[in-house]
Motif scaffolding. Sequence first.
Motif, PDB file in Angstrom:
ATOM      1  N   LEU A  74       0.869  -1.170   0.000  1.00 36.80           N
ATOM      2  CA  LEU A  74       0.000   0.000   0.000  1.00 36.80           C
ATOM      3  C   LEU A  74       0.907   1.221   0.000  1.00 36.80           C
ATOM      4  CD1 LEU A  74      -3.272   0.741   1.644  1.00 36.80           C
ATOM      5  CD2 LEU A  74      -1.423   2.323   2.090  1.00 36.80           C
ATOM      6  N   ILE A  75       0.754   2.064  -1.011  1.00 33.73           N
ATOM      7  CA  ILE A  75       1.582   3.261  -1.126  1.00 33.73           C
ATOM      8  C   ILE A  75       0.693   4.491  -1.024  1.00 33.73           C
ATOM      9  CG2 ILE A  75       3.176   4.568  -2.580  1.00 33.73           C
ATOM     10  CD1 ILE A  75       3.924   1.918  -3.953  1.00 33.73           C
ATOM     11  N   ASN A  76       1.044   5.369  -0.105  1.00 33.76           N
ATOM     12  CA  ASN A  76       0.388   6.667   0.015  1.00 33.76           C
ATOM     13  C   ASN A  76       1.446   7.769   0.082  1.00 33.76           C
ATOM     14  OD1 ASN A  76      -1.871   8.320   0.070  1.00 33.76           O
ATOM     15  ND2 ASN A  76      -1.983   8.336   2.296  1.00 33.76           N
ATOM     16  N   GLY A  77       2.698   7.399  -0.108  1.00 33.67           N
ATOM     17  CA  GLY A  77       3.816   8.340  -0.059  1.00 33.67           C
ATOM     18  C   GLY A  77       4.553   8.355  -1.381  1.00 33.67           C
ATOM     19  N   VAL A  83       8.699  -0.846  -8.714  1.00 33.75           N
ATOM     20  CA  VAL A  83       7.845  -1.496  -7.720  1.00 33.75           C
ATOM     21  C   VAL A  83       7.414  -2.853  -8.273  1.00 33.75           C
ATOM     22  CG1 VAL A  83       5.637  -1.350  -6.512  1.00 33.75           C
ATOM     23  CG2 VAL A  83       7.011   0.712  -6.826  1.00 33.75           C
ATOM     24  N   PHE A  84       7.613  -3.908  -7.467  1.00 31.52           N
ATOM     25  CA  PHE A  84       7.205  -5.262  -7.832  1.00 31.52           C
ATOM     26  C   PHE A  84       6.271  -5.770  -6.740  1.00 31.52           C
ATOM     27  CE2 PHE A  84      11.284  -4.453  -9.707  1.00 31.52           C
ATOM     28  CZ  PHE A  84      11.205  -5.011 -10.974  1.00 31.52           C
ATOM     29  N   ALA A  85       4.977  -5.916  -7.072  1.00 27.61           N
ATOM     30  CA  ALA A  85       3.984  -6.412  -6.113  1.00 27.61           C
ATOM     31  C   ALA A  85       3.367  -7.678  -6.711  1.00 27.61           C
ATOM     32  CB  ALA A  85       2.922  -5.353  -5.839  1.00 27.61           C
ATOM     33  N   LEU A  91      -2.668   1.884  -4.485  1.00 29.78           N
ATOM     34  CA  LEU A  91      -2.096   3.228  -4.571  1.00 29.78           C
ATOM     35  C   LEU A  91      -3.155   4.203  -4.063  1.00 29.78           C
ATOM     36  CD1 LEU A  91      -0.485   2.900  -8.104  1.00 29.78           C
ATOM     37  CD2 LEU A  91       0.696   2.842  -5.910  1.00 29.78           C
ATOM     38  N   ALA A  92      -2.892   4.794  -2.906  1.00 27.53           N
ATOM     39  CA  ALA A  92      -3.826   5.748  -2.299  1.00 27.53           C
ATOM     40  C   ALA A  92      -3.681   7.106  -2.983  1.00 27.53           C
ATOM     41  CB  ALA A  92      -3.559   5.847  -0.797  1.00 27.53           C
ATOM     42  N   LYS A  93      -4.516   8.051  -2.615  1.00 29.00           N
ATOM     43  CA  LYS A  93      -4.601   9.325  -3.341  1.00 29.00           C
ATOM     44  C   LYS A  93      -3.320  10.155  -3.315  1.00 29.00           C
ATOM     45  CE  LYS A  93      -6.564  12.121   0.353  1.00 29.00           C
ATOM     46  NZ  LYS A  93      -7.620  13.057   0.681  1.00 29.00           N
ATOM     47  N   ASN A  94      -2.448   9.984  -2.325  1.00 23.72           N
ATOM     48  CA  ASN A  94      -1.205  10.756  -2.259  1.00 23.72           C
ATOM     49  C   ASN A  94       0.005   9.978  -2.774  1.00 23.72           C
ATOM     50  OD1 ASN A  94      -2.309  13.156  -1.058  1.00 23.72           O
ATOM     51  ND2 ASN A  94      -2.579  11.947   0.794  1.00 23.72           N
ATOM     52  N   ALA A  95      -0.219   8.825  -3.375  1.00 25.03           N
ATOM     53  CA  ALA A  95       0.887   7.994  -3.876  1.00 25.03           C
ATOM     54  C   ALA A  95       1.556   8.675  -5.064  1.00 25.03           C
ATOM     55  CB  ALA A  95       0.367   6.618  -4.287  1.00 25.03           C
ATOM     56  N   ARG A  96       2.895   8.673  -5.039  1.00 22.01           N
ATOM     57  CA  ARG A  96       3.696   9.207  -6.144  1.00 22.01           C
ATOM     58  C   ARG A  96       4.782   8.171  -6.433  1.00 22.01           C
ATOM     59  NH1 ARG A  96      -0.129  11.742  -5.678  1.00 22.01           N
ATOM     60  NH2 ARG A  96      -0.421  13.930  -5.239  1.00 22.01           N
ATOM     61  N   VAL A  97       4.757   7.569  -7.606  1.00 24.85           N
ATOM     62  CA  VAL A  97       5.737   6.556  -7.965  1.00 24.85           C
ATOM     63  C   VAL A  97       6.485   7.040  -9.199  1.00 24.85           C
ATOM     64  CG1 VAL A  97       6.120   4.167  -8.673  1.00 24.85           C
ATOM     65  CG2 VAL A  97       4.313   4.698  -7.032  1.00 24.85           C
ATOM     66  N   MET A 108      -6.075   1.751  -7.774  1.00 22.22           N
ATOM     67  CA  MET A 108      -5.453   3.076  -7.792  1.00 22.22           C
ATOM     68  C   MET A 108      -6.520   4.127  -7.530  1.00 22.22           C
ATOM     69  SD  MET A 108      -3.157   4.553 -10.871  1.00 22.22           S
ATOM     70  CE  MET A 108      -2.425   6.157 -10.845  1.00 22.22           C
ATOM     71  N   ALA A 109      -6.302   4.929  -6.499  1.00 25.17           N
ATOM     72  CA  ALA A 109      -7.256   5.979  -6.138  1.00 25.17           C
ATOM     73  C   ALA A 109      -7.014   7.212  -7.002  1.00 25.17           C
ATOM     74  CB  ALA A 109      -7.109   6.339  -4.664  1.00 25.17           C
ATOM     75  N   GLY A 110      -8.046   8.008  -7.164  1.00 28.69           N
ATOM     76  CA  GLY A 110      -7.914   9.265  -7.882  1.00 28.69           C
ATOM     77  C   GLY A 110      -6.905  10.164  -7.185  1.00 28.69           C
ATOM     78  N   GLY A 111      -6.008  10.764  -7.957  1.00 29.14           N
ATOM     79  CA  GLY A 111      -4.971  11.623  -7.398  1.00 29.14           C
ATOM     80  C   GLY A 111      -3.618  10.951  -7.324  1.00 29.14           C
ATOM     81  N   ALA A 112      -3.577   9.605  -7.347  1.00 35.90           N
ATOM     82  CA  ALA A 112      -2.304   8.878  -7.325  1.00 35.90           C
ATOM     83  C   ALA A 112      -1.603   9.088  -8.666  1.00 35.90           C
ATOM     84  CB  ALA A 112      -2.541   7.390  -7.082  1.00 35.90           C
ATOM     85  N   GLU A 113      -0.259   9.113  -8.626  1.00 37.29           N
ATOM     86  CA  GLU A 113       0.510   9.349  -9.844  1.00 37.29           C
ATOM     87  C   GLU A 113       1.554   8.258 -10.041  1.00 37.29           C
ATOM     88  OE1 GLU A 113       2.436  13.152  -9.705  1.00 37.29           O
ATOM     89  OE2 GLU A 113       0.561  14.216  -9.345  1.00 37.29           O
ATOM     90  N   ILE A 114       1.701   7.829 -11.290  1.00 35.94           N
ATOM     91  CA  ILE A 114       2.770   6.900 -11.666  1.00 35.94           C
ATOM     92  C   ILE A 114       3.485   7.510 -12.855  1.00 35.94           C
ATOM     93  CG2 ILE A 114       3.361   4.625 -12.540  1.00 35.94           C
ATOM     94  CD1 ILE A 114       0.847   3.570 -11.191  1.00 35.94           C
TER      95      ILE A 114
END
Length: 172
Positions: A74-77, A83-85, A91-97, A108-114
């Motif tokens: 779970l990524i929110n940071g 990333v290998f899952a 991916l929460a809304k504050n996730a930045r990958v 993937m929540a709205g606002g998450a970025e890859i």
Amino acid sequence: MLGNSSKKSKGSGNKVDTLIGHETEIVGDVHFSGGLHIDGVIKGNVYADGESDSVAIISERGRVEGELRVPNLLINGFVAGDVFAGGRLDLAKNARVRGDVYYHTMEMAGGAEINGKLVRTDDVQQRYLGHEGSADEPGREPPGEPSLDIDADVVPGPSAEPDPSTEPDRQS
């Protein structure tokens, strides 16, 4: 309670075994089993050892600068690395990958970025199962790939469009 390895439950993904606090910075690789919660910074790779139900949580304040190989994540940071899952990735809304993401199941929540590629791992594995020879071998493509080769011996036939002189008149 934290770090108590003598009482491991079967669902160790439901509890936190290791906590990296928000004022902690680790330089080097981290190997863990069970549950890992990251509020601080890891400048190195993060690996889950042995357990398919291990889980890592990167909170909104958490940061990883390196590769992550964790079955459930779970990524929110922020993550700067691939990333290998193999299990589930959330991916929460504050996730930045910033890196490529290899996953089996993802939400993937709205606002998450890859900023990288998304690759569903079971598609890649099945796609090349049983393939003999390399993808670089001439005339061979991985199974499931359409061929774009044009056969020089085939002469194009008549146009697929109907001939208006042979068509019966149709009224609309």
